[in-house]
Design an enzyme around this catalytic site. Sequence first.
Site, PDB file in Angstrom:
ATOM      1  N   ASP A 175      50.016  41.538  34.346  1.00  0.00           N
ATOM      2  CA  ASP A 175      49.735  40.243  34.733  1.00  0.00           C
ATOM      3  C   ASP A 175      49.078  39.769  36.204  1.00  0.00           C
ATOM      4  O   ASP A 175      48.000  39.230  36.259  1.00  0.00           O
ATOM      5  CB  ASP A 175      50.796  39.235  34.338  1.00  0.00           C
ATOM      6  N   THR A 176      49.796  40.510  37.011  1.00  0.00           N
ATOM      7  CA  THR A 176      49.313  40.271  38.502  1.00  0.00           C
ATOM      8  C   THR A 176      48.091  41.134  38.753  1.00  0.00           C
ATOM      9  O   THR A 176      47.027  40.325  39.386  1.00  0.00           O
ATOM     10  CB  THR A 176      50.304  40.932  39.491  1.00  0.00           C
TER      11      THR A 176
END
Length: 414
Positions: A175-176
């Site tokens: 996600d990051t």
Amino acid sequence: MNLSDTAAALPLSHLKVLEMGQLIAGPFCAKTLADFGAQVVKLEPPEGGDPLRNWRVMRNDVSLWWHVQSRNKRSVALDLRVPEGQAIAKQLAGQADILIENFSPGTLEKWGMDYGTLAKDNPGLIMVRISGFGQTGPYRKNPGFGLIGEAMGGLRYLSGEPGRKPVRVGVSIGDTLASLHAVVGIFAALEARRKTGKGQVVDVALSESVFNVMESLVPEYCQAGIVREPAGSALPGITPSNAYSCTDGLVLVAGNGDGIYRRLMEVINRLDLRDDPELANNAGRAKQAERIDEAIGQFTSVRSVNDVIALLESVRVPAGRVYTAADIANDPQYQARDMLVETTAYDGEPLTQPGIVPKLSETRQAPSGSAHRSLVSIPSRFLSRRASLLSNWQTFKPKESFDDKPVAQAGGSM
């Protein structure tokens, strides 16, 4: 300089960002922009808000993670499933520079908020769309959290020990990575808009964001027929770079530069390996990785982690210990770089948050010694349900006040 002056001096203070979606990828992207001054309005569902409010460790009924992910934002409760909520969201999008969403592809279209529709009223709008597999292709409608992106991007296969099931990194790295790729896309789109006056869609897939950092994984397969395999703590093809046992723990050593390797062999008293012509460069060392790792392991196994690090640092060989959260919280380097920011949360309780990355030499400091706006966390009871507050983004303020003490940076004081 007061807080509003400090915020206005920040590099992104001229940008209005509408954050839609929830949990990690979209909100982390918006948080990164907010850290540098962007005006972020976050839309949350009225019933409970963003689910991240309730994830992991809680304090006073709010997740500590939420405080970090939602700092420097204003939150508004808005039901996007009903026409009234959609109308307000469209109004906000009409004033925004950037809209960030991480719904499943097709969701905004279902709500009548596709890019073509929004761009008619706001042709300069930049819409950031973060999803598991992107807005096109046969997998576009498949659900895709970070875990799946990490797996299909190639990371999970390489994580872990040979012959055992893959392990996860321990944080939501997929996600990051997607969030940071989205930030890159935003700045490219902003520059394009500066030249053309037109906005565009920034389409970010979690799987592709992970794949983009997989180095030579694909050309090694397509051109050399090699499938890279998991290798535990080692980095195949780069030697030495591994974790080694000491009397009281593990030490990590990166001696893969040619000059660094020679200094490493000298300090461990293995002049035979230093002077072996077959080990003079990385290509030769990679072929004899086990031999080199065994020599380093013999040296570290009878010494403490601190002793090994001190010896290697004395000859400028990169080495370090495996840090826990406690190690980070007490580390002088983190403290010197203002990476442990002490704040007061909305509930009056102390809150230690990660500092802001990257550090900018000219625009990160205000005269007070504070580089950035306060790290604001918004509790669910502060979510505004009044549409009238949204009529003018410039003057929009939440009804309740937040802790607005500026954050000390670069050694400055509160």
